[in-house]
Design an enzyme around this catalytic site. Sequence first.
Site, short mmCIF file in Angstrom:
data_model
loop_
_atom_site.label_atom_id
_atom_site.label_comp_id
_atom_site.label_asym_id
_atom_site.label_seq_id
_atom_site.Cartn_x
_atom_site.Cartn_y
_atom_site.Cartn_z
N PHE A 135 0.85 -1.18 0.00
CA PHE A 135 0.00 0.00 0.00
C PHE A 135 0.89 1.24 0.00
O PHE A 135 1.74 1.40 0.87
CB PHE A 135 -0.93 0.02 1.23
CG PHE A 135 -1.86 1.21 1.21
CD1 PHE A 135 -2.92 1.26 0.32
CD2 PHE A 135 -1.65 2.28 2.06
CE1 PHE A 135 -3.77 2.36 0.27
CE2 PHE A 135 -2.50 3.39 2.03
CZ PHE A 135 -3.56 3.42 1.14
N ASP A 220 9.36 2.74 1.49
CA ASP A 220 8.16 3.41 1.99
C ASP A 220 8.05 3.09 3.48
O ASP A 220 7.57 2.03 3.87
CB ASP A 220 6.93 2.92 1.22
CG ASP A 220 5.64 3.56 1.75
OD1 ASP A 220 5.66 4.15 2.85
OD2 ASP A 220 4.61 3.45 1.06
N LYS A 249 2.49 9.44 8.44
CA LYS A 249 1.88 8.88 9.67
C LYS A 249 2.54 9.40 10.96
O LYS A 249 2.22 10.50 11.39
CB LYS A 249 1.86 7.36 9.58
CG LYS A 249 0.87 6.87 8.51
CD LYS A 249 0.39 5.45 8.73
CE LYS A 249 -0.81 5.11 7.87
NZ LYS A 249 -0.50 4.65 6.52
C1 LIG Z 1 -0.80 4.90 5.14
C2 LIG Z 1 0.25 4.58 4.15
C3 LIG Z 1 0.44 5.36 3.00
C4 LIG Z 1 -0.48 6.50 2.62
O1 LIG Z 1 -0.46 7.52 3.54
P1 LIG Z 1 -1.61 8.66 3.50
O2 LIG Z 1 -1.13 9.64 4.50
O3 LIG Z 1 -2.90 8.00 3.85
O4 LIG Z 1 -1.62 9.20 2.12
C5 LIG Z 1 1.50 5.04 2.17
N1 LIG Z 1 2.32 4.02 2.44
C6 LIG Z 1 2.16 3.25 3.54
C7 LIG Z 1 3.12 2.14 3.80
C8 LIG Z 1 1.11 3.48 4.41
O5 LIG Z 1 0.93 2.70 5.48
#
Ligand SMILES: *Cc1c(COP(=O)(O)O)cnc(C)c1O
Length: 393
Positions: A135, A220, A249
Site C-alpha cells: 500500500f 516506503d 503517519k
Molecule cells: C498509510 C500509508 C500510505 C499512505 O499515507 P496517506 O497519509 O494515507 O496518504 C502510504 N504508504 C504506507 C506504507 C502506508 O501505510
Amino acid sequence: MTEVARSFVERWDKSLQSNYGTPRLTLVSGKGSILTDSDGKRYLDLLGGIATNVLGHAHPAITAAVASQIATLGHVSNFYIHPGVVELAEKLQTLAKDSAARVFFCNSGAEANEAALKLSRRTGRTKIVATHGAFHGRTMGALSLTGQPAKRDPFKPLITGITHVPFGDLEAMASAVTRKTAMVIVEPILGEAGVVVPPEGYLKGLRKICDATGTLLVIDAVQTGMGRTGQWFGYEYEGIKPDVITLAKGLGGGLPLGAMIALGSASELFLPGDHGSTFGGNPVACASALAVISQIEKQNLLATVRNHEVVIKAHLRRSKFVSKVRGQGLLLGIVLSKPLALEVRQELETRGVLVNAPTSDVIRIAPALTITPAQIQTFLRKFDSTLERVFNV
Ligand SMILES: *Cc1c(COP(=O)(O)O)cnc(C)c1O
C-alpha cells in the site's frame, strides 16, 4: 448507542461522502492511550490513529510545541525559510545517517510517494517495480504503485510502466528490474496487507539488484517509520542504505506531515521548480514533529518498543486461537487460527479496546509508543477473554 452518538452517525451520513462507509464511534477526547467517545465511554487505543499518534493523545510536549508555534508563526509557504523546517530536515538527515541527504516536506504518505515517483523520473528512466499487496497511498500516482487490485481496478487507466512482483521474492524482483528501471519501491514490512515481514535478506537482496542496475531503492517507511518497529525507519535491521525514504503517519505525531528524503546522489535529482507543496513543511506541523523526535530520544522509546514486542509476542504465542504474531516493535499483526478478525475487532470495541482488522484473519495493533506496561497487560487480558468468547460462540 445513545441519542447523541446516533445523531453524529446520521449527520456524518448526510454530510460526508460514503468512501469510508459510516463509522459508528464518535470520539471526543483523548489522553495518552485512552480515548473517550461521545457517550463518555472510555477505550484503550491500540490503533493510534493508524500508526500515527506515536506519543498518544494530547501529549504535553506536542500541545506545548504546537500552541507556541501557532501563536508565533502559523504558515509562510516555501517562498521563505522558517527555523523549524531547517531544524527538522537536519534532524532527519542525522537519523538517516547521511549528511548528503536532502528532505522534501509534504502532508501525507501518498504525497511522499508521489514525490519519490517524480524524483525517479529525473533519472531519465520511466519503469518502476513495486510489490503485490503493498500500500503506497490513494492518489493516482501512489495508487499506481499500490499492489492491491481492489483499490486500483476501478480507477484504471493508471500510470503505465509499473510492474508488480510478489513481496519477499528476490528472484521475481531480479527478473523484473532492468537498466531501464528508475525505481523499486517496497514497504520494509507490509502494513495494510496485514503486517507481513519479508524473509531475512530481502532488503539486502533488493539493494544488490538496484546497485547492479543503477535503480533507486525507495523504502516506503510511512507506516514503519518514526520508531514504530523499534528502529527509526524500519529498514535498519538489514543494515542497508536506501536511496529514498518516504515518511508520514508518525512523523507529525498526529498533525499532517509527510517527507521524502533522498539520500546520497539521489538528493541531487530534483532541480528548482520540479516539485512543491503549499503546506509542505508547515511551521506547526514541523514543531509537532520536532517534539515527537525529541520525546522518542529523551524517553528512550526505541528500546521500550522492543521490550513491549517481546512481552506481547510471548503472551500471544501461548494462545490456542492465535496461529502466529507477525511484525516488529509496536506494529504487530496477530494472525487468528480462524478468519474471525472482524468479530474479534467488534467484540474488543464493545469491551473498550480499539484495534483494526486489515484482513479477515489478522488483528493489527499499532499503539502509541508511550503505551504503558499496565495498559499492555490490560489489552492482553481483554484480548484473551475476547478470543474465548468469539471462538466459542
Ligand atoms: C498509510 C500509508 C500510505 C499512505 O499515507 P496517506 O497519509 O494515507 O496518504 C502510504 N504508504 C504506507 C506504507 C502506508 O501505510
